[in-house]
Enzyme design. Sequence first.
Site, PDB file in Angstrom:
ATOM      1  N   HIS A   1       0.823  -1.212   0.000  1.00 58.25           N
ATOM      2  CA  HIS A   1       0.000   0.000   0.000  1.00 58.25           C
ATOM      3  C   HIS A   1       0.860   1.268   0.000  1.00 58.25           C
ATOM      4  CE1 HIS A   1      -3.250  -2.720   1.994  1.00 58.25           C
ATOM      5  NE2 HIS A   1      -3.037  -3.026   0.729  1.00 58.25           N
TER       6      HIS A   1
ATOM      7  N   HIS B   1      -9.514  -1.909  -4.659  1.00 53.58           N
ATOM      8  CA  HIS B   1      -8.372  -2.242  -3.817  1.00 53.58           C
ATOM      9  C   HIS B   1      -7.413  -3.189  -4.544  1.00 53.58           C
ATOM     10  CE1 HIS B   1      -5.945  -2.417  -0.268  1.00 53.58           C
ATOM     11  NE2 HIS B   1      -5.773  -3.699  -0.561  1.00 53.58           N
TER      12      HIS B   1
ATOM     13  N   ASP C   1      -3.476  -2.585  -5.080  1.00 54.91           N
ATOM     14  CA  ASP C   1      -2.424  -3.583  -4.823  1.00 54.91           C
ATOM     15  C   ASP C   1      -1.572  -3.799  -6.076  1.00 54.91           C
ATOM     16  OD1 ASP C   1      -3.049  -4.180  -2.162  1.00 54.91           O
ATOM     17  OD2 ASP C   1      -4.280  -5.924  -2.669  1.00 54.91           O
TER      18      ASP C   1
ATOM     19  N   HIS D   1      -1.053 -10.737  -5.250  1.00 55.65           N
ATOM     20  CA  HIS D   1       0.365 -10.388  -5.128  1.00 55.65           C
ATOM     21  C   HIS D   1       1.284 -11.408  -5.805  1.00 55.65           C
ATOM     22  CE1 HIS D   1      -1.118  -7.417  -2.420  1.00 55.65           C
ATOM     23  NE2 HIS D   1      -1.635  -8.338  -1.628  1.00 55.65           N
TER      24      HIS D   1
END
Length: 305
Positions: free
Chosen positions: A77, A234, A238, A261
């Site tokens: 973040h 969001h 990311d 991720h």
Amino acid sequence: MQTTLDTIVAFEGKGLHTGAFASVVVRPAPADHGIVFRRTDVTDHADVSALWSNVIVSPLNTRIENAAGTKVSTIEHIMAALAGCGIHNALIEVSGPEVPILDGSAAEFVEGFMRAGVRTMSAPLRVIEVLKPVTVTVGGATATLTPADTLHIEFEIDFADRAIGHQEKHLNMSNGAFVRELCDSRTFCRSSDVDAMRAQGLALGGTLENAVVVDGAEVLSPGGLRHRDEAVRHKMLDALGDLYTAGAPILGRYTGQKAGHAVTNALLRALFDDPDAWGWAVADAATAARLPGAGIRWSDLPAVA
Ligand SMILES: [Zn+2]
């Protein structure tokens, strides 16, 4: 031209996964320094560069580790905020193993960086051009990079919980789009996953105040959602943070389907593994004006920050 912060800016709070309290001091850094984290609670080998080659694959967050084993967790973040504010060089001192989660979004980091100010340096900025399509598929998740003249992020998710469901969104990241559209969107999870994460020693610092927790059609976090499609926003936040571990801004179109991720890191590894798929270019004025962070204004910052 490359940039750094005008002055020091500090943040503090608990880590989402370790629950450990940490303070963070972000300092200006010289040209060609890049983004480097420094563990101030570690005496030797305290520096870890925020680079894709240092990323340890984890489904829930982005953790980096240097050759000596020094780790910093949940960098995504603050990395998104640096990318979205167009900051190319910074030294980030962290007093513990994990960057604080704050409210679960990147809004407070963005507000801090905008308050500190961004200084233009005299060194030219290099960017990474995507020259041909690269795709990775891991399990049911896919991520792709294709050539483009600025950074686009396109994302699609599909959750059984009706509070999330199917969401898709596409944004050209130019003209402050990250600050305006993405930076206040919070991390999210399903209440059914919380016990499993805690059993693995994760999400120990998670609360209904720093994550959106959903259960079926219901949003358990007080105040509900900040955006109807906060979850996909969001995921795009990311992706921006994870793509910034490339070591420079990317000119390309990122498309993620159910990605996270680990998939984005696999995509960067695939890109850099193929010398025909990418190249360095010096950003001219027109390119620089299209990069995330160029021309952001205070009025772009969402009210929550
Ligand atoms: Zn996140």
